[in-house]
Design an enzyme around this catalytic site. Structure first.
Site, PDB file in Angstrom:
ATOM      1  N   GLY A 173       0.775  -1.226   0.000  1.00 21.84           N
ATOM      2  CA  GLY A 173       0.000   0.000   0.000  1.00 21.84           C
ATOM      3  C   GLY A 173       0.807   1.276   0.000  1.00 21.84           C
ATOM      4  N   ASP A 174       2.110   1.197   0.270  1.00 22.67           N
ATOM      5  CA  ASP A 174       2.966   2.388   0.239  1.00 22.67           C
ATOM      6  C   ASP A 174       4.388   1.956  -0.071  1.00 22.67           C
ATOM      7  OD1 ASP A 174       3.878   4.962   0.386  1.00 22.67           O
ATOM      8  OD2 ASP A 174       3.821   5.098   2.566  1.00 22.67           O
ATOM      9  N   LEU A 175       4.547   1.261  -1.205  1.00 21.05           N
ATOM     10  CA  LEU A 175       5.831   0.652  -1.545  1.00 21.05           C
ATOM     11  C   LEU A 175       6.716   1.650  -2.292  1.00 21.05           C
ATOM     12  CD1 LEU A 175       6.909  -2.156  -0.889  1.00 21.05           C
ATOM     13  CD2 LEU A 175       6.338  -2.860  -3.208  1.00 21.05           C
ATOM     14  N   ASN A 179      10.624   3.381   1.442  1.00 18.90           N
ATOM     15  CA  ASN A 179      10.217   2.335   2.385  1.00 18.90           C
ATOM     16  C   ASN A 179      10.867   0.987   2.098  1.00 18.90           C
ATOM     17  OD1 ASN A 179       8.560   3.950   3.961  1.00 18.90           O
ATOM     18  ND2 ASN A 179       6.772   3.613   2.654  1.00 18.90           N
TER      19      ASN A 179
END
Length: 271
Positions: A173-175, A179
């Protein structure tokens, strides 16, 4: 004022082997992360982000039970005044912007991204998501946009209308590139760990692929797609449609969190 100063006593307690003045600080959309020598402290930036900490804790505990082939942060401590999480520090750093200019490096990174996404695959029943997102953007953000901005957003949201409602895999969801941490061995990067699992859910891997493309460029995305073995089945269309909403996603979540700085940044192209 520096967070190292405003939270000096707390940081000295949570990171006792580190000098508070030497701590690195990274600011994410939802949390400020203070990096110690062997652990990190996550401090929510808004009240809404603080209220979501229990979900983040649950996600981290669930991830600890999976053998994904790479490390995820381990919850070490949590507190409530002020709210914070202490997580294990995963060694490694995000790739620099020019690292992928080397074809060997880009090939190694693409192969490991493809393996990462394969490790997250998990069949599950479908669930509608994007229609609700579009409704929320129109209801909550359109009033903050210019006429030109609303027309742009309408085009981007219209691209979501044809997306199938897939939940075939675990989606980070927030790659984004910041991250995903890498360690270098013999001149090539090795995937060390993945951070910030706040938005993990069952969904469409096109979302994570869109983030890989946004963070690392189209060339690397094409390498990942070639290695991943996905049947196209409209995949590139879904990737483009989802990537087109990233600024709107940032703005919507910032509006709900009361984060004026992130809201202004997300709406830059819509005002």
């Amino acid at each position: 004022m520096s967070i190292r100063r405003t939270h000096r006593a707390l940081l000295s307690q949570l990171l006792p082997v580190d000098d508070p003045d030497d701590l690195a600080v990274r600011r994410g959309q939802f949390h400020t992360v203070v990096i110690g020598s062997d652990r990190v402290v996550c401090l929510p930036r808004t009240r809404a982000a603080a209220e979501r900490l229990p979900q983040r804790v649950a996600a981290l505990r669930a991830l600890a039970g999976f053998d994904l082939g790479f490390r995820t942060p381990e919850l070490l401590l949590q507190g409530g005044d002020p709210p914070f999480l202490v997580l294990s520090r995963i060694p490694g750093e995000p790739l620099t912007a020019d690292a992928l200019d080397d074809g060997r490096v880009a090939g190694a990174v693409a192969a490991q991204y493809a393996a990462l996404l394969a490790a997250l695959a998990l069949p599950q029943a479908p669930e509608d998501r994007w229609r609700y997102f579009a409704e929320c953007v129109r209801a909550e953000l359109f009033q903050l946009m210019s006429d030109h901005g609303r027309l742009r957003a309408d085009r981007e949201l219209a691209a979501l209308d044809g997306l199938p409602h897939l939940t075939r895999a675990v989606v980070h969801g927030d790659l984004g590139a910041e991250n995903v941490l890498w360690e270098w061995t013999h001149g090539l990067p090795r995937l060390a760990g993945v951070l910030d699992w706040d938005d993990v859910t069952l969904g469409d891997q096109a979302e994570d692929l869109a983030a890989i493309g946004a963070g690392n460029g189209r060339d690397l995305l094409e390498r990942v797609l070639a290695l991943g073995g996905w049947s196209n089945d409209g995949l590139t269309t879904r990737i483009a449609a989802i990537r087109g909403t990233f600024a709107l996603q940032q703005a919507l979540y910032a509006l709900r969190d009361g984060d004026e700085e992130e809201l202004a940044d997300g709406l830059t192209g819509y005002r």
